[in-house]
Enzyme design. Structure first.
Site: not given
Ligand SMILES: [Zn+2]
Length: 310
Positions: A136, A161
């Protein structure tokens, strides 16, 4: 079965309710840096809230690696749906996961064998699968690497950019995939709007997945320097602001040394290099409309051009 299910659920709920390419070779030299939320689980052994993790319903084929050290931990073929609220696996990659007695004296904690990162707990004899084993695992302790990226290397570059940075990398030989996003700041899951406010600390960053049998990190670093003005200190071209600064986000000492080598070579050539070197941290992918921008737009960058240097 209903009883088993309920017992499994209760077992996890009883825990403290705390609150998230390419495979690199596991290394103890340098671990990936973690966000405070990641640290609360991976270092301080917390538990992410059930049904909130990124990989709970991920059924894609690939491998799950340790968020902190990139060691391979679980295969997608061993993942099953336990309805427990956390990703569940009924087997681990051999030797990748260590079982230790939990501090509560009842449960068995599972940690990464390579770096000791807290993963979650293992439960036996619940009847979910023939292997009678349920790892888990907190999604936040893991990073998923799709099968298409196995054996590949992932590198991160910021040079203004990100549309322009990606434009050159996506066309380079040996590059399999590119994505644009944000790295280096303190805001989780940032939007483009947020980053444009210039206070998230993030840089517009391109993720480059390349095949190391075809090209190399050195080639990527050369391309990085040859496609932007690495001497500009306040942004890139007309884009001014902290999110447009030049930076190599290295993963591990080898990449750092290669980046330093090229900064040294450029300095010898007389350039005043403004490029920063920072350890890679979480890459937050940008909105879809930013991805492969120039390819879909059919135009070319205004802020980046190729200039041969090396
Ligand atoms: Zn690890």
């Amino acid at each position: 079965m209903v009883i088993l299910f309920a017992a499994g659920f209760f077992t996890m709920c009883a825990q403290r309710n705390q609150k998230e390419t390419a495979i690199k070779h596991p290394s103890t030299m340098q671990y990936n840096s973690l966000t405070p939320e990641e640290e609360s689980v991976i270092i301080h052994k917390g538990t992410e809230r059930p049904y909130t993790g990124e990989y709970l319903n991920n059924t894609a084929e690939g491998v799950y690696v340790c968020k902190r050290c990139d060691a391979k931990l679980y295969r997608s073929s061993d993942k099953f749906d336990s309805h427990c609220g956390w990703p569940s696996f009924d087997d681990e990659i051999e030797g990748a996961v260590k079982r230790v007695r939990d501090a509560d004296g009842r449960r068995t904690e599972i940690i990464c064998s390579n770096c000791g990162a807290h993963l979650g707990h293992v439960f036996l004899d619940e009847g979910y699968t023939p292997r009678q084993t349920r790892h888990c695992v907190n999604s936040i302790s893991l990073k998923f690497v799709p099968a298409s990226q196995e054996g590949m290397t992932t590198a991160y570059f910021a040079s203004g950019c990100f549309w322009g940075t990606e434009y050159f990398f996506m066309k380079a030989p040996g590059v399999k995939e590119t994505s644009v996003g944000f790295m280096g700041g303190h805001v989780e899951n940032p939007t483009y709007e947020q980053v444009c406010q210039k206070n998230t600390g993030h840089l517009e960053t391109t993720e480059v997945v390349f095949d190391p049998s075809v090209t190399s990190y050195e080639e990527m670093v050369k391309l990085f320097f040859e496609t932007h003005d690495f001497t500009q200190t306040n942004g890139q071209g007309p884009d001014i602001g902290p999110q447009y600064l030049s930076c190599i986000f290295y993963s591990g000492e080898t990449e750092k040394a290669i980046a330093e080598k090229y900064i040294g070579l450029l300095t010898e050539k007389g350039y005043k290099v403004a490029t920063m070197l920072k350890p890679a941290s979480t890459f937050w992918k940008a909105e879809d409309y930013h991805q492969q921008y120039y390819k879909y737009k059919g135009t070319t960058p205004y802020c980046h051009k190729y200039t041969k240097i090396f």
